[in-house]
Design an enzyme around this catalytic site. Structure first.
Site, mmCIF file in Angstrom:
data_model
loop_
_atom_site.group_PDB
_atom_site.id
_atom_site.type_symbol
_atom_site.label_atom_id
_atom_site.label_comp_id
_atom_site.label_asym_id
_atom_site.label_seq_id
_atom_site.Cartn_x
_atom_site.Cartn_y
_atom_site.Cartn_z
ATOM 1 N N ALA A 73 0.863 -1.389 -0.074
ATOM 2 C CA ALA A 73 0.111 0.184 0.064
ATOM 3 C C ALA A 73 1.002 1.196 -0.014
ATOM 4 O O ALA A 73 0.203 2.418 -0.169
ATOM 5 C CB ALA A 73 -1.153 -0.086 1.325
ATOM 6 N N GLY A 102 3.611 1.483 -1.792
ATOM 7 C CA GLY A 102 4.346 1.440 -3.162
ATOM 8 C C GLY A 102 3.657 2.392 -3.868
ATOM 9 O O GLY A 102 2.489 3.059 -3.663
ATOM 10 N N GLY A 162 -1.157 -7.653 -9.514
ATOM 11 C CA GLY A 162 -0.406 -6.775 -10.482
ATOM 12 C C GLY A 162 0.817 -7.004 -10.553
ATOM 13 O O GLY A 162 1.747 -6.727 -11.446
ATOM 14 N N ALA A 204 -2.629 -10.045 -13.725
ATOM 15 C CA ALA A 204 -2.744 -9.276 -14.900
ATOM 16 C C ALA A 204 -1.495 -8.540 -15.161
ATOM 17 O O ALA A 204 -0.933 -7.762 -14.384
ATOM 18 C CB ALA A 204 -3.706 -7.980 -14.558
ATOM 19 N N PHE A 211 -2.595 -3.902 -16.409
ATOM 20 C CA PHE A 211 -3.958 -3.282 -16.060
ATOM 21 C C PHE A 211 -4.541 -2.293 -16.973
ATOM 22 O O PHE A 211 -5.761 -1.848 -16.727
ATOM 23 C CB PHE A 211 -4.130 -2.878 -14.516
ATOM 24 C CG PHE A 211 -4.406 -4.106 -13.410
ATOM 25 C CD1 PHE A 211 -5.501 -4.825 -13.372
ATOM 26 C CD2 PHE A 211 -3.200 -4.169 -12.653
ATOM 27 C CE1 PHE A 211 -5.629 -5.807 -12.714
ATOM 28 C CE2 PHE A 211 -3.330 -5.675 -11.828
ATOM 29 C CZ PHE A 211 -4.576 -6.142 -11.646
ATOM 30 N N HIS A 243 10.488 3.190 -22.476
ATOM 31 C CA HIS A 243 10.200 3.321 -20.988
ATOM 32 C C HIS A 243 10.933 4.330 -20.240
ATOM 33 O O HIS A 243 11.998 4.510 -20.980
ATOM 34 C CB HIS A 243 10.305 2.007 -20.394
ATOM 35 C CG HIS A 243 8.972 1.032 -20.631
ATOM 36 N ND1 HIS A 243 8.705 0.254 -21.803
ATOM 37 C CD2 HIS A 243 7.750 0.850 -19.546
ATOM 38 C CE1 HIS A 243 7.544 -0.123 -21.611
ATOM 39 N NE2 HIS A 243 7.096 0.025 -20.490
ATOM 40 N N HIS A 244 10.614 4.601 -19.139
ATOM 41 C CA HIS A 244 11.629 5.545 -18.427
ATOM 42 C C HIS A 244 12.824 5.010 -18.200
ATOM 43 O O HIS A 244 12.957 3.539 -18.507
ATOM 44 C CB HIS A 244 10.878 5.797 -17.267
ATOM 45 C CG HIS A 244 10.478 4.722 -16.275
ATOM 46 N ND1 HIS A 244 11.527 4.099 -15.533
ATOM 47 C CD2 HIS A 244 9.516 3.868 -16.299
ATOM 48 C CE1 HIS A 244 10.893 3.112 -14.852
ATOM 49 N NE2 HIS A 244 9.547 2.859 -15.722
ATOM 50 N N LYS A 297 13.694 1.742 -15.595
ATOM 51 C CA LYS A 297 13.062 0.442 -15.914
ATOM 52 C C LYS A 297 14.238 -0.538 -15.966
ATOM 53 O O LYS A 297 15.411 -0.409 -16.547
ATOM 54 C CB LYS A 297 12.211 0.271 -16.926
ATOM 55 C CG LYS A 297 11.771 -0.992 -17.158
ATOM 56 C CD LYS A 297 10.621 -1.019 -18.265
ATOM 57 C CE LYS A 297 9.878 -2.191 -18.396
ATOM 58 N NZ LYS A 297 9.421 -2.980 -17.243
ATOM 59 N N THR A 339 5.007 -6.316 -21.385
ATOM 60 C CA THR A 339 4.025 -5.894 -22.305
ATOM 61 C C THR A 339 4.302 -6.461 -23.749
ATOM 62 O O THR A 339 3.665 -6.976 -24.247
ATOM 63 C CB THR A 339 3.372 -4.792 -22.121
ATOM 64 O OG1 THR A 339 2.863 -4.462 -20.890
ATOM 65 C CG2 THR A 339 2.218 -4.238 -23.078
#
Ligand code: NAP
Length: 247
Positions: free
Chosen positions: A8, A10, A75, A102, A105, A132-133, A136, A143
């Site tokens: 929670a 994060g 997630g 998933a 999401f 991506h940033h 990563k 994905t």
């Protein structure tokens, strides 16, 4: 419905807490982070957990929830075949419990993958560019890997021959990394969040399908679909698209 968030504090977990707090049909029963006792899930009567923790922590959390007949919406990334088998085995002793894994999401991202799977049947060439940033740590993105696998499966089903490519000499990496049939090119740069283009080509035309994640709030409509539907899907489900048919 009573919903608890694990991870929670994060980045994703905090967004999930906010999304559940603003949904009138859901009640946040617990917001747990590293070091908090999972017993709170039972004492608060939690019906569904949302897990956005880490690949190392997630299985212990899911084991506790499933053993207490709590549905799980996950997630957290890093689900390989071994972890999925472990989950199936846990769920086999709790046949009414639903588990959604998933990898993405984002509703737009799920649709991008589905549109790509459809397009793959009609085009000779398919390549992916994902951006991506710079923080990563993995490449290509989960994905992009999933999209490439779906395109490869669709090509196999429609018996497509190898993609045309006359390259005879190349700088290593210049043609990307191959996932199944599909070259995947990963860009890492400040200024990006999470973006992907799937480029299809055939004689005389190209089709580009592009998805852009602007911020983490964009994942929350998908998380809420997961939370609201997981109890209706006992057993293991991989991919949010499996819950989107009845929308
Ligand atoms: P993050 O900011 O590092 O958050 C993870 C949080 O979980 C941290 O607060 C961490 O605490 C906490 N945690 C670790 N172990 C725990 C445990 N056993 N119980 C409860 N909390 C625990 O990471 P994030 O960016 O939010 O991403 C979380 C996960 O979601 C990653 O796997 C990421 O790849 C994934 N993700 C998925 C999607 C999707 O659409 N499926 C989208 C984005 C991200 P400490 O900091 O104290 O260790």
């Amino acid at each position: 419905m009573k919903v608890a968030v694990l991870g929670a504090k994060g980045r994703m977990g905090a967004e999930a807490v906010a999304a559940i707090n603003s949904a009138t049909d859901l009640t946040l029963s617990a917001a747990l982070d590293l070091g908090d006792s999972l017993d709170q899930l039972v004492s608060t009567g939690t019906e569904v957990i949302v897990d956005f923790t880490t690949p190392d922590s997630v299985m212990k959390n899911l084991e506790f929830a499933i053993n207490n007949d709590i549905h799980v919406v996950v997630g957290t990334t890093g689900f390989d075949d071994k972890k999925l088998e472990q989950l199936k085995s846990l769920l086999s002793n709790h046949p009414k419990v639903g588990a959604l894994i998933a990898p993405n999401f984002g509703l737009g991202a799920v649709l991008m993958m589905q549109f790509s799977q459809t397009a793959a049947k009609y085009f000779e060439s398919a390549e992916i560019v994902e951006m991506h940033h710079a923080n990563k740590v993995d490449a290509p993105s989960g994905t992009a890997i999933r999209t490439a696998q779906m395109i490869t499966d669709a090509r196999k089903q429609s018996k497509k021959s190898a993609m045309p490519d006359a390259t005879k000499s190349e700088l290593p990496g210049a043609r990307g990394g191959k996932v199944g049939d599909v070259p995947v090119h990963s860009i890492r740069s400040h200024g990006y969040v999470a973006h992907q283009e799937v480029i299809f080509g055939d004689a005389g035309e190209t089709l580009t399908i592009r998805h852009d994640s602007i911020n983490r709030a964009g994942f929350m409509p998908g998380v809420l679909i997961g939370v609201r539907n997981v109890a209706k899907h006992p057993g293991l489900t991989v991919g949010l698209e499996n819950y989107m048919g009845g929308m």
